[in-house]
Design an enzyme around this catalytic site. Structure first.
Site, short mmCIF file in Angstrom:
data_model
loop_
_atom_site.label_atom_id
_atom_site.label_comp_id
_atom_site.label_asym_id
_atom_site.label_seq_id
_atom_site.Cartn_x
_atom_site.Cartn_y
_atom_site.Cartn_z
N LYS A 160 12.70 -1.82 3.48
CA LYS A 160 12.40 -3.24 3.36
C LYS A 160 11.87 -4.28 4.33
CE LYS A 160 13.26 -3.26 -1.22
NZ LYS A 160 12.07 -3.55 -2.28
N GLU A 182 13.54 -12.78 -3.24
CA GLU A 182 14.32 -12.18 -4.26
C GLU A 182 14.87 -10.88 -3.93
OE1 GLU A 182 11.74 -9.26 -4.45
OE2 GLU A 182 11.04 -11.38 -4.33
N SER A 449 14.92 6.23 1.33
CA SER A 449 14.42 4.73 1.38
C SER A 449 15.55 3.94 1.95
CB SER A 449 14.09 4.17 0.04
OG SER A 449 14.97 4.35 -0.85
#
Length: 465
Positions: A160, A182, A449
């Site tokens: 991210k 969010e 991830s």
């Protein structure tokens, strides 16, 4: 302001401010938009004399090396677009222009590359998972070779941060001082709070109340970093509702605020922009594969909720027809249970959060509450480009249950000394079905991830160790 749902065969302006769901006109029951017909694609690919790959899928030619994704109006085939209140259109236009101008700005690219290297810790390793490979070796000694693209080693613990860094630099160029985001699993929220701390910007993160409970560690981290975390109690109190609240905030504060959307979802240009900031995952993978074995990966595997880590890995290889793209969704308690988040497997086409894509919805067009043990996969929609790749037969999408993901969480921890995020664990779980069918020495890259520190509290409730 309550969310309303539009039931219409067109897009009247009265529907747009709700910024939520729109079900497309119904078809006869044997022609469901997102169901069996889309799985029976006939695909054949050939290399042209110019070296590009042309695939004929259900009689349609698709040159994925030259096909514009998205097109000039922000669509991937029928998917994507800008289904937003009119007040947001100028901001989206400004954002798109700024993104394209900075794509060729050497100073911007130099700053971005420097931060990714020195602050994030890129490039992330492509790690040969020796013991996991041995686990899938067949009695005759054959089996695939498994590699993990270690996005879990990035600063803040997941992929991210790539997008958060890129977007906050873009926001600075636009003169925005306030950032909103969010988050579901909390990793995007932590990444956003981190970059706002780094650049001294005000940060507000919207998070579903249910997700705040199961991701309490990340809530503390965000607050420690100086972000305001606003709990969302409406609806299912998960990622969908957090996204809706963030969008409402943006509509009200668009002049001063930049919305760092965390996935390849939302209105154009977000799906394209987030993909491009994550495309470094696939670019590094291509280069590292060439260094390690002198070729490309044969199979890429990634979990899919909104789908940002998967698109980051896949994008570089979409034009390589000899590279298989495999996305893995959350099957929750099972595909027949009604408690899952398998949007591409069981969803139908509609509009959610500003874009047309596959959605989990009932016959009235109302969103069906998704379920996954993983907060980051607990979303009823998916990025429009994933819907496009599914429809065109370029990528395949499967699913793993909560139970299968937990077993993979434990298996990889014990075999490799790597505790994966529960999101990643879904991709790792699908190896149980994938690996027995693969030829010997097939090179498989799994997107790792995120790391699982954030999920230990959840796992304690379900695993006996």
């Amino acid at each position: 302001m309550a969310i309303s749902t539009c039931h219409a065969t067109s897009l009247p302006k009265t529907c747009l401010p709700s910024f939520t769901t729109l079900r497309l006109p119904s078809k006869p029951k044997n022609l469901h938009l997102g169901r069996p017909e889309s799985k029976r694609s006939s695909i054949s690919c050939n290399v042209t004399g110019q070296g590009s790959t042309v695939c004929n899928i259900n009689g349609r030619e698709n040159d994925f090396t030259t096909l514009q994704r998205p097109d000039s109006v922000g669509r991937f085939g029928q998917f994507g677009g800008k289904y937003v209140p009119e007040t947001l259109l100028p901001a989206l236009t400004e954002l798109e222009k700024a993104f394209h101008s900075l794509a060729n700005d050497e100073d911007f690219q130099k700053e971005l590359d420097g931060i990714l290297k020195d602050y994030v810790g890129r490039e992330s390793p492509l790690y040969f998972a020796e013991r996991l490979t041995e686990h899938y070796r067949r009695p005759n000694g054959e089996g695939p070779h498994l590699y993990l693209k270690r996005e879990d080693l990035n600063h803040t613990g997941s992929h991210k941060i790539n997008n958060a860094i890129g977007q906050v630099l873009l926001a600075k160029r636009l003169g925005k001082k306030r950032i909103i985001a969010e988050t579901g699993a909390g990793q995007h929220g932590v990444a956003t709070a981190t970059v706002c701390a780094r650049f001294g910007l005000q940060c507000v993160v919207y998070m579903g109340a249910q997700d705040m409970e199961r991701q309490a560690l990340n809530v503390f981290r965000m607050r420690l970093l100086g972000a305001e975390v606003r709990g969302v109690h409406s609806g299912t109190a998960t990622l969908k509702d957090a996204t809706s609240e963030a969008i409402r905030d943006w509509v009200s504060n668009v002049e001063s605020t930049h919305y760092i959307l965390g996935s390849v979802a939302g209105p154009h240009p977000y799906p394209m922009m987030v993909r491009e900031f994550h495309a470094i995952i696939g670019k590094e993978t291509r280069r590292q594969a060439l260094e390690k074995w002198g070729g490309k990966p044969d199979v890429l595997v990634a979990c899919v909720g909104g789908g940002s880590n998967a698109m980051g890995l896949f994008h570089e290889f979409v034009g390589d027809s000899d590279v298989r793209l495999v996305g893995v969704e959350a099957a929750g308690h099972g595909l027949n249970s009604g408690k899952h988040a398998a949007t591409l497997t069981l969803g139908e086409v509609g509009v959610l959060h500003g874009a047309m894509s596959y959605l989990l919805q009932d016959d009235e067009g109302q969103i069906i509450e998704p379920h996954s043990i993983s907060a980051g996969l607990d979303y009823p929609g998916v990025g429009p480009e994933h819907s496009f790749l599914k429809e065109r037969g370029r990528a395949e999408y499967h699913s793993a249950t909560d139970e299968e993901a937990l077993e993979a969480f434990k298996r990889v921890s014990r075999l490799e000394g790597i505790i994966p995020a529960l999101e990643t664990s879904h991709a790792l779980a699908y190896l149980e079905k994938l690996c027995p069918s693969l030829p010997d020495k097939t090179k498989v890259v799994v997107s790792c991830s995120g790391r699982g520190d954030k999920d230990v509290h959840t796992a304690i409730q379900h695993l006996q160790v």
